[in-house]
Every structure is written in structure tokens, then in C-alpha cells.
Design a protein around this motif. Sequence first.
Motif, PDB file in Angstrom:
ATOM      1  N   PRO A  63       0.824  -1.216   0.000  1.00 49.58           N
ATOM      2  CA  PRO A  63       0.000   0.000   0.000  1.00 49.58           C
ATOM      3  C   PRO A  63       0.855   1.261   0.000  1.00 49.58           C
ATOM      4  O   PRO A  63       1.867   1.348   0.695  1.00 49.58           O
ATOM      5  N   GLY A  64       0.435   2.223  -0.825  1.00 50.12           N
ATOM      6  CA  GLY A  64       1.147   3.492  -0.905  1.00 50.12           C
ATOM      7  C   GLY A  64       2.396   3.444  -1.754  1.00 50.12           C
ATOM      8  O   GLY A  64       3.097   4.449  -1.892  1.00 50.12           O
ATOM      9  N   GLN A  65       2.683   2.295  -2.362  1.00 44.01           N
ATOM     10  CA  GLN A  65       3.871   2.147  -3.193  1.00 44.01           C
ATOM     11  C   GLN A  65       3.463   1.636  -4.572  1.00 44.01           C
ATOM     12  O   GLN A  65       2.280   1.492  -4.876  1.00 44.01           O
ATOM     13  N   LEU A  88      -3.267   3.302   2.305  1.00 39.03           N
ATOM     14  CA  LEU A  88      -3.014   3.123   3.724  1.00 39.03           C
ATOM     15  C   LEU A  88      -2.615   1.688   4.029  1.00 39.03           C
ATOM     16  O   LEU A  88      -3.246   0.743   3.532  1.00 39.03           O
ATOM     17  N   THR A  89      -1.587   1.519   4.841  1.00 44.24           N
ATOM     18  CA  THR A  89      -1.211   0.202   5.321  1.00 44.24           C
ATOM     19  C   THR A  89      -2.206  -0.258   6.375  1.00 44.24           C
ATOM     20  O   THR A  89      -3.003   0.536   6.905  1.00 44.24           O
ATOM     21  N   GLU A  90      -2.144  -1.534   6.724  1.00 45.98           N
ATOM     22  CA  GLU A  90      -3.022  -2.046   7.770  1.00 45.98           C
ATOM     23  C   GLU A  90      -2.766  -1.317   9.091  1.00 45.98           C
ATOM     24  O   GLU A  90      -3.703  -0.987   9.823  1.00 45.98           O
ATOM     25  N   GLU A  91      -1.512  -1.042   9.394  1.00 41.94           N
ATOM     26  CA  GLU A  91      -1.184  -0.339  10.635  1.00 41.94           C
ATOM     27  C   GLU A  91      -1.807   1.053  10.652  1.00 41.94           C
ATOM     28  O   GLU A  91      -2.370   1.487  11.667  1.00 41.94           O
ATOM     29  N   VAL A 144     -15.294  -0.213   8.885  1.00 40.01           N
ATOM     30  CA  VAL A 144     -14.657  -0.089   7.571  1.00 40.01           C
ATOM     31  C   VAL A 144     -13.848   1.200   7.542  1.00 40.01           C
ATOM     32  O   VAL A 144     -14.239   2.206   8.144  1.00 40.01           O
ATOM     33  N   VAL A 145     -12.716   1.150   6.852  1.00 36.94           N
ATOM     34  CA  VAL A 145     -11.828   2.305   6.738  1.00 36.94           C
ATOM     35  C   VAL A 145     -11.532   2.533   5.262  1.00 36.94           C
ATOM     36  O   VAL A 145     -11.139   1.596   4.548  1.00 36.94           O
ATOM     37  N   ASN A 146     -11.750   3.757   4.792  1.00 36.86           N
ATOM     38  CA  ASN A 146     -11.373   4.129   3.428  1.00 36.86           C
ATOM     39  C   ASN A 146      -9.852   4.047   3.341  1.00 36.86           C
ATOM     40  O   ASN A 146      -9.144   4.814   4.003  1.00 36.86           O
ATOM     41  N   ALA A 147      -9.343   3.107   2.529  1.00 38.74           N
ATOM     42  CA  ALA A 147      -7.903   2.861   2.461  1.00 38.74           C
ATOM     43  C   ALA A 147      -7.181   3.872   1.584  1.00 38.74           C
ATOM     44  O   ALA A 147      -5.987   3.729   1.327  1.00 38.74           O
ATOM     45  N   GLN A 148      -7.891   4.890   1.123  1.00 42.95           N
ATOM     46  CA  GLN A 148      -7.276   6.001   0.394  1.00 42.95           C
ATOM     47  C   GLN A 148      -7.157   7.230   1.282  1.00 42.95           C
ATOM     48  O   GLN A 148      -6.144   7.937   1.238  1.00 42.95           O
ATOM     49  N   THR A 149      -8.193   7.493   2.120  1.00 42.97           N
ATOM     50  CA  THR A 149      -8.241   8.733   2.888  1.00 42.97           C
ATOM     51  C   THR A 149      -8.198   8.536   4.398  1.00 42.97           C
ATOM     52  O   THR A 149      -7.929   9.484   5.135  1.00 42.97           O
TER      53      THR A 149
END
Length: 377
Positions: free
Chosen positions: A26-28, A124-127, A331-336
Motif C-alpha cells: 500500500p502506498g507504493q 493506507l497500510t493495515e497499521e 470499515v476504513v477508506n484505504a485512500q483517505t
Amino acid sequence: MTTPAPVSGEHHYPCQSCGADLRFAPGQTRLVCDYCGHVQDIPQATGQGTAVLTELALADGLAARLPASETEEQRTTSCPNCGASIEFQGETHATDCPYCATPVVTDTGTRRLIKPQGVVPFALTEEAARKALSRWLKGLWFAPSGLSDYARKGRRMRGIYAPFWTFDADTRTDYAGQRGDYYYETRTRTVRVDGRSETRREQVRKIRWRSVSGRVARAFDDVLVYAARSLPPEYVAALRPWDLSDLKPYRPDYLAGFEAEGYTVELLEGHHLARAEMVHVIQSDVRRDIGGDEQRISQMEPQFTDETFKHVLLPIWTAAYKYRGRSYRFVVNAQTGQVRGDRPWSAIKIALAVALGLMVAGGSAYLKYLYDTGALN
């Protein structure tokens, strides 16, 4: 260094160093191996690929005339609890639902689905997602004190690509209606004050209506419609906005190490939902075009042309926890980093707050009694 092709048409990427499965970072813009640390670049992300993010003609999609290259066979099954369409990869035949943790087992059938044209990769990473969830829980009033720590230290979160439709259209709308402009008239009325009659003048607002007609035009780009039913509408709304400028042409590389949910809202239904959203915006355009202080729309005839669509995947981190006998889903938006989840309540905190409120109210009433009786004078 190039990325290996998926094995047997599945989303499986062996590490060139140790043979273990790679996952998207994520993010890479690369795939990494959790076992030996080997890194392999995604060609498209580094400009070596030729994939292009394309729109599909809506008429062809609705009439099932899409080229075979735009569809694929997928093994899916529906979660018996929340209805999510779970896609299975490789030899996997059983898993648990990423939204509600219900065990699911695949059947022997497949579905022919429209392929994704675009994907927003995980940022976003899981952390990072877990930290966002923990902050959200800590910010809730009357939430159980231990839930935030439990969520931070609990089971792993699941990264899943949720299905969406996007729709584009050019519109021209002829309308008829009425424009209302305010004006004021002075009115005299008699009132009684302290037992005496008084004459007062006041301004009364009225509306002068006149008929109007006209035409408005608007081009819609990427009207987003959730293409599944596993998340409640309020969850989907809370995860907005999505920055669709981050859309990449679809490559299965981005799915390595993650799950994908198949769409259960078909293209036709998605189109109806998008049209309703467009009409709502057009109504605002018409009211603005009519002008005045108030507007009435008696007739509106939108015409839609050059309609296209895409099937896209957007990234979400999910977590389903059981805490003190109750189930919670987040749930978490993995972009924002936007978070939405089941609202947990602490009965103890609520009871203490009520007791404190009663004590304060009782104290105030007692002080007032003392003041009224002259005890404080």
C-alpha cells in the motif's frame, strides 16, 4: 525487473527469490515478499505498461454486447449473513466474509462478470488503518473504554477492493416552471398591550409569481454508484469522498495479497441509481437558472447522450470484532482514512452520565429553593 504473470489465470504472484506469494505494498508501486523481503516493481506503475483507463459504451453494456475481452468468469458465492459476493482465487474453497466474519464456502458454479476497468490502489497500510480506527473509537461519546485497545490489538484487518460503477453522460434539459420574487406590503393591525389597544404597522412578505422556461446543460463525469449490498448506504456515504484522479488502469498486480468483492448491483440497476443522482443535480441547475427567491418546476425533460460507464475497484480495510458478546463491524477508506462502523455504547458510562445529570439538576433545584425561601439572603 518485471512482474511475473499470474499463475493459471489467477491473481497469484510467486516471489522470484523464494517462491512465496507476493503482495501489493500500500502506498507504493511494487510487490513485496513478506518472507524474504524481495521487491518487484509493477510495470504499469513505472510507466513501462501500455494499459489505458477506458470508458465502455453504456448501450453495449446494457445490451450485453461487450467484447469477450471485457468480461471474465469468476467463482463467487454470497455471504449468507450480509450478502457480500465473495470471490475465490486459486484452490481456495472456503473463507470467512471480510465484512462480517461469517464462514462461507464456494459452490461449483461461476459467474460471467464485467471486468474492472480501473482500480484505486491501497494507500493506507493495515497499521495506518488500525490507527485511524482507534482514533475514531476514542472520539466516540459513551463508547466502551476497552474497545479501542481491543481493536488495536485484535485480529488482523482485511483489505478488500469494493466494486463500484462510474457513469458519464452529457445532458440537455428543457424545463418550464415559475419564478417567485418577494415583495412587501404594509399592514396595520390592532393589538392589546397592558390592557390597552395599540395600532401597529408591519411588513408582510408576499410572492409575485411569473411563468418561465429555458434549457440547462451539464456534463457528468464519474458519477459513483456502489455496486454491492454488503455495506449499508450510510457506511458508503461516510467513506466519501473518493479521489478518482488516483484511478489506475486495472491490473491484477494491485490485488496481490488482497481480496475483491464481486458486484451484486447489476449495471442496469446501477444506471438507474446514477440517473436519479444526475436528475437531482439537474433540478438544482434548473432552480439556479430560474432565479428569483423561490422556484417551482412544473416540467423537466432531461436528454442523456454519450453515456459511458466503468467498473472500478476502490480499497477498504475491514474489521469484524466480537467484544463482550457483541459483534462490531468497521470499515476504513484505504485512500483517505475515513472510518465508519457499528456504534458501540457503554451502559455504565451512560448510567453515570444520567446520574451526574440528575445530581446537577437536583443541586440546581435545591439552590433555587434556598434562594426563593430567603435562606441564601
